[in-house]
Design a protein around this motif. Structure first.
Motif, short mmCIF file in Angstrom:
data_model
loop_
_atom_site.label_atom_id
_atom_site.label_comp_id
_atom_site.label_asym_id
_atom_site.label_seq_id
_atom_site.Cartn_x
_atom_site.Cartn_y
_atom_site.Cartn_z
N MET A 254 -8.83 -1.13 4.18
CA MET A 254 -7.43 -1.36 3.86
C MET A 254 -6.44 -0.54 4.70
SD MET A 254 -7.08 0.34 0.07
CE MET A 254 -7.59 2.00 -0.29
N GLU B 47 -4.32 -7.34 6.91
CA GLU B 47 -5.10 -6.55 7.88
C GLU B 47 -6.44 -7.21 8.20
OE1 GLU B 47 -3.59 -5.15 5.20
OE2 GLU B 47 -4.89 -3.82 4.10
N ASP C 7 4.22 -1.66 2.38
CA ASP C 7 3.14 -2.58 2.76
C ASP C 7 2.73 -3.44 1.56
OD1 ASP C 7 -0.32 -2.28 3.86
OD2 ASP C 7 1.20 -3.77 4.36
N ASN C 8 2.00 -4.53 1.85
CA ASN C 8 1.32 -5.35 0.83
C ASN C 8 2.23 -6.09 -0.14
OD1 ASN C 8 -0.69 -2.56 1.02
ND2 ASN C 8 -1.43 -4.56 1.70
N ASP D 197 2.55 2.85 0.89
CA ASP D 197 1.31 2.08 1.11
C ASP D 197 0.20 2.62 0.23
OD1 ASP D 197 -0.90 1.47 3.97
OD2 ASP D 197 -0.47 0.25 2.20
MG LIG Z 1 -1.71 -1.38 2.62
#
Ligand SMILES: [Mg+2]
Ligand SMILES: COCc1ccccc1-c1cc(O)c2[nH]cnc(=O)c2c1
Length: 215
Positions: free
Chosen positions: A40, A199, A169-170, A141
């Motif tokens: 990750m 990713e 992120d995400n 993150d």
């Molecule tokens: Mg992430």
């Protein structure tokens, strides 16, 4: 006992990258992620977007929530001047230990203040214990369920100022819908979504939210 995935990535870096060369460390982690074992890390595709934001912002004071194995900390620190203050926070002790070695291999240990603790405990200490006035940039993150808790902690602890750039992120995968809703509707940020790829995936969509504090 057998090595963890994170230790296997570190070993691959130590055996395939060049000590003191951050770009070779990033390339090795990404090659491992694409070809051997998914992990990750922010990765090369979303990483290029974060690079652009870091270059545009040129932060003197930067905070990362969620170090993991140190990939994005290296990604960020390689773009900062020696004079910048960059703190990264990781809760998991084993991941923090791998990150410390990864950062050291990259030769960036003098540019990164690594903190192994719960972000909820660290954020209220940044002004007093880490001599922070306000943050120029934040990269979120870590665990999606605490994104909103932590950005609110940054607000209430007066760590944001007009123009502070907060990147998360995400937003799509695994998804941080409450966070996206908050930054886009609370009225305190100018927020934009930057669609990208998850990713080490050619198909899955993900993306970064960039939110500029209005002050
Ligand atoms: Mg992430
Ligand atoms: C452990 O879950 C891994 C996973 C599985 C499926 C989908 C997404 C994720 C994922 C992806 C990421 O970039 C992440 N970044 C930071 N903290 C995370 O927990 C995280 C999780």
């Amino acid at each position: 006992s057998a090595m963890s995935k994170e230790q296997r990535v570190l070993q691959y870096v130590q055996q395939n990258a060049s000590r003191g060369d951050p770009d070779s460390v990033l390339a090795a982690v990404d090659k491992f992620g694409w070809e051997t074992e998914w992990a990750m890390n922010l990765g090369d595709v979303k990483g290029a977007i974060l690079d652009r934001f870091v270059k545009e912002t040129a932060p003197q004071t930067m905070l990362e929530l969620g170090t993991y194995m140190g990939y994005s900390a290296i990604r960020i620190a390689r773009l900062l001047p020696e004079t910048a203050k960059f703190m990264t926070v990781e809760f998991d002790q084993e991941n923090a230990a791998v990150a410390r070695e990864m950062i050291e291999f990259a030769g960036l240990q003098n540019r990164i203040i690594q903190i192994t603790s719960d972000t909820a405990d660290v954020i209220p200490q940044l002004k007093t214990k880490y001599d922070v006035e306000t943050l120029d940039m934040v990269f979120i993150d870590h665990w999606k369920d605490v994104y909103v808790r932590d950005i609110k902690l940054l607000e209430t602890n007066k760590l944001l100022r007009k123009g502070t750039v907060v990147v998360a992120d995400n937003i799509i995968k695994p998804g941080a819908p409450e966070y996206a809703e908050y930054v886009r509707t609370c009225g305190k940020y100018d927020s934009t979504f930057h669609e990208s790829r998850f990713e080490y995936s050619n198909d899955d969509i993900d993306g970064l939210e960039k939110s500029v504090f209005r002050g």
